[in-house]
Scaffold this motif. Sequence first.
Motif, PDB file in Angstrom:
ATOM      1  N   GLY A   1       0.807  -1.210   0.000  1.00 57.18           N
ATOM      2  CA  GLY A   1       0.000   0.000   0.000  1.00 57.18           C
ATOM      3  C   GLY A   1       0.839   1.258   0.000  1.00 57.18           C
ATOM      4  O   GLY A   1       0.366   2.338   0.351  1.00 57.18           O
ATOM      5  N   SER A   2       2.088   1.124  -0.427  1.00 55.33           N
ATOM      6  CA  SER A   2       2.991   2.271  -0.487  1.00 55.33           C
ATOM      7  C   SER A   2       2.681   3.130  -1.708  1.00 55.33           C
ATOM      8  O   SER A   2       2.176   2.654  -2.716  1.00 55.33           O
ATOM      9  N   LYS A   3       3.013   4.419  -1.631  1.00 51.83           N
ATOM     10  CA  LYS A   3       2.834   5.313  -2.767  1.00 51.83           C
ATOM     11  C   LYS A   3       3.810   4.975  -3.889  1.00 51.83           C
ATOM     12  O   LYS A   3       3.499   5.107  -5.059  1.00 51.83           O
ATOM     13  N   ARG A   4       5.020   4.549  -3.531  1.00 49.15           N
ATOM     14  CA  ARG A   4       6.037   4.220  -4.526  1.00 49.15           C
ATOM     15  C   ARG A   4       7.020   3.236  -3.906  1.00 49.15           C
ATOM     16  O   ARG A   4       7.363   3.345  -2.720  1.00 49.15           O
ATOM     17  N   ALA A   5       7.458   2.279  -4.676  1.00 45.96           N
ATOM     18  CA  ALA A   5       8.471   1.321  -4.236  1.00 45.96           C
ATOM     19  C   ALA A   5       9.608   1.335  -5.247  1.00 45.96           C
ATOM     20  O   ALA A   5       9.373   1.243  -6.451  1.00 45.96           O
ATOM     21  N   VAL A   6      10.840   1.454  -4.766  1.00 44.98           N
ATOM     22  CA  VAL A   6      12.017   1.539  -5.631  1.00 44.98           C
ATOM     23  C   VAL A   6      12.979   0.415  -5.268  1.00 44.98           C
ATOM     24  O   VAL A   6      13.478   0.339  -4.136  1.00 44.98           O
ATOM     25  N   ALA A   7      13.249  -0.463  -6.229  1.00 43.80           N
ATOM     26  CA  ALA A   7      14.106  -1.621  -5.991  1.00 43.80           C
ATOM     27  C   ALA A   7      15.576  -1.222  -5.918  1.00 43.80           C
ATOM     28  O   ALA A   7      16.034  -0.344  -6.649  1.00 43.80           O
TER      29      ALA A   7
END
Length: 383
Positions: free
Chosen positions: A63-69
């Motif tokens: 439910g995060s606004k953005r996820a960055v690997a």
Amino acid sequence: MDISKFNQFVRDIYGTDKFIPLHEPRFLGNEKKYVLDTIESTFVSSVGAFVTDFEEKIQAFTGSKRAVATVNGTAALHVALLMAGVQREDIVITQALTFVATCNALSYIGAEPLFIDVSLKTLGLCPKAFDEYLEEHAFIDDLGVCRHKNSNKRISAVVPMHTFGHPVELDELLEVSEKWHLILVEDAAESLGSYYKNQHTGTLSLVSALSFNGNKVITTGGGGMVLCQEEALGAKTKHITTTAKIPHPYEFYHDENGFNYRMPNLNAALGCAQMENLTGFLEKKRHLARQYQEFFKDADTTFVVEPENCRSNYWLNAIICADKTHRDNVLEGTNKGQVMTRPIWTLMTKLPMYENALQDHLGNSKWLEERVVNIPSSVPLDA
């Protein structure tokens, strides 16, 4: 605790007479297929469709606004701290009872840790100890900056860690952080699938970090993820972790110092396959935890359960022994019986890099260090 009885109990759960590791990965679905797909596509490095797909899957799940690997969890935490505004020579509050990566990420920036005691309820940073230390040793200057009384150094952030996947007391920690004008950054490396009051860990702070190391609930081999709760911050994080390169069909132009923290497509392919089984893994781990809880209900050890109003992923199950002698006997007897157990981490204040760091009394941390044992926590194949 009857160690031979425990060893047999664990063997019955996992259905083997062979060595039982602490936490091994499970590859039960499309892992081989997706990895082979990347090889056949030739996009095995940092460019490839699986990276975006994995980011989107984690974003949706948490439910995060953005996820960055990122390439690993430490890199994710390093960047999360930078995005939170931590600077060289800042003081950052964290717990001494943690894995060393928490402090390593601080050292990359040149910030210094200030170690505060943990709560016996969560094994994570204690809000009361946090506030009490600042009341005695800190002040807010005329510009609204929190500073340490002795050195006048800026205290910029606080980094609680969700120990073994058990959420910390986030409401209370956020309240103290706001009172002292500090940014809270969740070290959620161990807590994929854990919830605090029905909200996924790592999403209650502006920015946080996850890990997908080989021993986590799901793995990408090595890997991490920065969770951002603002779109602009997410875009900035992606830019910084991909060498700060301005998109262009063929030119190489970088507009600031960045990091080559990109997750390879090979790793992301593994992660996408693992995500397809994540919900099932979590249910099986909770079932395993219930089995352990039942086993230890009348024993001279305490099984660590999820805090109130939380749902833990039970990443690493843990017991609390009566004392250090009891702990050592358990460690010796289980490992001798080829059932892998481990003590909790050595306190950061006992490591040469951090032995002179600022700290409070660390009473609970020292008590737990002498008593906590992690027990086998791999997803059972037939649970």
